[in-house]
Design an enzyme around this catalytic site. Structure first.
Site, PDB file in Angstrom:
ATOM      1  N   GLU A   1      12.846 -11.866   1.680  1.00 39.85           N
ATOM      2  CA  GLU A   1      12.744 -10.645   0.877  1.00 39.85           C
ATOM      3  C   GLU A   1      11.763 -10.789  -0.280  1.00 39.85           C
ATOM      4  O   GLU A   1      10.973  -9.882  -0.568  1.00 39.85           O
ATOM      5  CB  GLU A   1      14.125 -10.270   0.330  1.00 39.85           C
ATOM      6  CG  GLU A   1      14.152  -8.972  -0.446  1.00 39.85           C
ATOM      7  CD  GLU A   1      13.842  -7.764   0.417  1.00 39.85           C
ATOM      8  OE1 GLU A   1      12.760  -7.163   0.223  1.00 39.85           O
ATOM      9  OE2 GLU A   1      14.662  -7.423   1.291  1.00 39.85           O
TER      10      GLU A   1
ATOM     11  N   ILE B   1      11.847  -5.972  -5.648  1.00 38.61           N
ATOM     12  CA  ILE B   1      12.078  -4.718  -4.933  1.00 38.61           C
ATOM     13  C   ILE B   1      12.676  -4.995  -3.556  1.00 38.61           C
ATOM     14  O   ILE B   1      12.077  -5.717  -2.757  1.00 38.61           O
ATOM     15  CB  ILE B   1      10.773  -3.928  -4.758  1.00 38.61           C
ATOM     16  CG1 ILE B   1      10.110  -3.681  -6.109  1.00 38.61           C
ATOM     17  CG2 ILE B   1      11.030  -2.599  -4.050  1.00 38.61           C
ATOM     18  CD1 ILE B   1       8.727  -3.065  -6.000  1.00 38.61           C
TER      19      ILE B   1
ATOM     20  N   LYS C   1       0.949  -9.671   2.335  1.00 37.65           N
ATOM     21  CA  LYS C   1       2.121  -8.801   2.267  1.00 37.65           C
ATOM     22  C   LYS C   1       1.981  -7.615   3.225  1.00 37.65           C
ATOM     23  O   LYS C   1       2.960  -7.199   3.864  1.00 37.65           O
ATOM     24  CB  LYS C   1       2.313  -8.316   0.833  1.00 37.65           C
ATOM     25  CG  LYS C   1       2.625  -9.444  -0.139  1.00 37.65           C
ATOM     26  CD  LYS C   1       2.594  -8.967  -1.582  1.00 37.65           C
ATOM     27  CE  LYS C   1       2.897 -10.108  -2.548  1.00 37.65           C
ATOM     28  NZ  LYS C   1       2.823  -9.680  -3.963  1.00 37.65           N
TER      29      LYS C   1
ATOM     30  N   GLU D   1      -3.402 -16.264 -12.254  1.00 38.94           N
ATOM     31  CA  GLU D   1      -3.595 -17.710 -12.247  1.00 38.94           C
ATOM     32  C   GLU D   1      -4.958 -18.063 -12.860  1.00 38.94           C
ATOM     33  O   GLU D   1      -5.825 -17.204 -13.027  1.00 38.94           O
ATOM     34  CB  GLU D   1      -3.548 -18.226 -10.809  1.00 38.94           C
ATOM     35  CG  GLU D   1      -2.248 -17.935 -10.075  1.00 38.94           C
ATOM     36  CD  GLU D   1      -1.092 -18.764 -10.583  1.00 38.94           C
ATOM     37  OE1 GLU D   1      -1.339 -19.789 -11.257  1.00 38.94           O
ATOM     38  OE2 GLU D   1       0.064 -18.384 -10.322  1.00 38.94           O
TER      39      GLU D   1
ATOM     40  N   GLY E   1       8.464  -8.954  -4.845  1.00 38.18           N
ATOM     41  CA  GLY E   1       9.268  -9.457  -5.942  1.00 38.18           C
ATOM     42  C   GLY E   1      10.703  -8.989  -5.856  1.00 38.18           C
ATOM     43  O   GLY E   1      11.401  -9.216  -4.879  1.00 38.18           O
TER      44      GLY E   1
ATOM     45  N   GLY F   1      -0.003 -14.683 -18.316  1.00 39.98           N
ATOM     46  CA  GLY F   1       0.658 -15.326 -17.189  1.00 39.98           C
ATOM     47  C   GLY F   1       0.747 -14.474 -15.940  1.00 39.98           C
ATOM     48  O   GLY F   1       1.370 -14.876 -14.953  1.00 39.98           O
TER      49      GLY F   1
END
Length: 442
Positions: free
Chosen positions: A145, A152, A221, A206, A150, A203
């Protein structure tokens, strides 16, 4: 508390647990891994009640066991022997990222009878079929998941709640870093480089932001979502991928003047000829819900034949939000271990052809500099007519050396739109094609 849980289960006639506890191994001590350990420890009583057995953290794999990992990762849990750790586990939680050694360790865990929870979108997109087949053969669960959006809940609704429906289209923002950058460029007028540096300082990005800003993260994704939605394997190489690094302040200003905003979108759609999956920046109208997705948030629209339109919105990154999705998966697979059962298998019965982006139906907004002389509009219109593309809106913008022209097209196949742009570049009437952006969400 656990005695009370057992007593209640017995009263309800539940199957008694064959396990005294469900042994959990965690691979990866980063921000998400630390939060997962904290929540597993802090919420131990509630989680045991939901699972049907206590969850026991048997170890956390780290490369360097001498490094202080903070109060939530005591030294007693740390180990540098990942293979030995997964061999003892009932559930392995992979939060390392990357392809190797994550892939090898997951396959070792599955071969040893452990169910797997992972947040590794690159691995699932690249090696999903191999992992699915191994998990099915071993009769264990593979849950992911947190790999897509994230916090959701998105994977479970697509592969379970909508399993009886036909999904026709997925359209969404699935990368918080790029959404933050574009949002700062839109709302605060920052240049791309400044917005990127700010994202890194906070943050969100990267030190090497390539995976995010060039669309690779979103493409992984998109491949996962398309595979689930269309019940067939969609490889990462099947996804057209274009990032946001070429977006300029001038593009943002031009979008604002036409009451639009620029978003990096993941789009998967089923057509009569097959399916297309693509990631690229696109213009969406200010009144579209996606235009109001700010900061590092994600939002995904799903269109299905029976359910109609559905929207999922929430935090797409961050230690605690992502840990929430990981914990949900841990509870599901641990419950199966404790009381019996198994999650959904891979659904890949469909044989839709995965088409290149050339077959996608979209609209273009083309911004160009043209010669300031009579007959230019007719010359430009002739290029569009030659390729069968209709012009919906024309806007003229004053310029110092050349006149500015912004044209929005009607929907047409990508191949025809692209040929039109090449024709414009070759036209004597056009000094420069400055920008080409697709228009979506209408």
């Amino acid at each position: 508390m656990w005695d009370a849980v057992r007593e209640r289960s017995a009263r309800l006639g539940a199957v008694s647990s064959p396990l005294a506890s469900v042994k959990v191994a965690i691979l990866g001590p980063g921000t998400v891994g630390s939060e997962v350990v904290r929540l597993l420890t802090q919420e131990a009583g509630d989680l045991a009640a939901r699972v049907g057995a206590p969850l026991e953290i048997i170890g956390v794999y780290v490369r360097d066991t001498s490094k202080d990992r903070g109060p939530h990762l005591p030294q007693s849990l740390l180990t540098s022997d990942a293979s030995a750790l997964v061999a003892q586990a009932d559930v392995v939680v992979e939060l390392m990222g990357g392809i190797e050694p994550a892939r090898t360790l997951i396959l070792e865990a599955i071969a040893g009878g452990a169910s797997v929870v992972t947040a590794n979108k690159a691995l699932v997109a690249a090696h999903g079929p191999e992992l699915y087949e191994a998990a099915d053969a071993a009769n264990v669960d593979l849950y992911f998941e947190a790999a897509v959006a994230g916090a959701i809940p998105l994977v479970r609704p697509v592969r379970e709640s909508l399993a009886g429906d036909h999904i026709t289209r997925i359209l969404g923002i699935v990368n918080g870093t790029t959404n933050y950058i574009l949002d700062e460029m839109t709302r605060r007028g920052l240049d791309y480089d400044v917005a990127l540096k700010q994202a890194q300082e906070l943050g969100y990005a990267e030190a090497d932001p390539t995976a995010d800003v060039e669309g690779h993260d979103a493409a992984a994704k998109a491949a996962i979502l398309a595979s689930l939605a269309f019940h067939q394997r969609v490889a990462l190489d099947d996804v057209y991928c274009e990032g946001i690094s070429a977006i300029t302040s001038e593009d943002v200003i031009a979008a604002r003047e036409t009451r639009q905003v620029i978003k990096l979108l993941a789009i998967a759609e089923r057509t009569e000829g097959g399916v297309t999956v693509r990631v690229h920046p696109a213009l969406v109208g200010e009144d579209h819900p996606l235009a109001g997705v700010h900061g590092a948030f994600n939002a995904v629209f799903i269109e299905a034949e029976s359910a109609g339109g559905l929207m999922f919105y929430g935090q797409g990154a961050g230690g605690t939000p992502t840990a929430s999705a990981v914990l949900g998966d841990i509870v599901s697979v641990a419950r199966h271990k404790a009381t019996g059962g198994k999650g959904p298998l891979e659904s890949n019965y469909a044989v839709h052809e995965v088409l290149p982006i050339d077959a996608a139906l979209t609209r273009y907004c083309i911004r160009m500099a043209v010669e300031d002389r009579p007959g230019v509009l007719a010359s430009v219109a002739a290029v569009f007519e030659q390729h069968g593309v209709g012009i919906e809106i024309v806007r003229q913008v004053p310029g110092q050396t050349h006149a500015g022209l912004i044209l929005s097209t009607y929907a047409a196949p990508e191949r025809d739109l692209r040929a039109t742009v090449e024709g414009l570049r070759a036209s004597d009437a056009v000094a420069e094609v400055k920008s080409v952006l697709r228009i979506e969400g209408e």
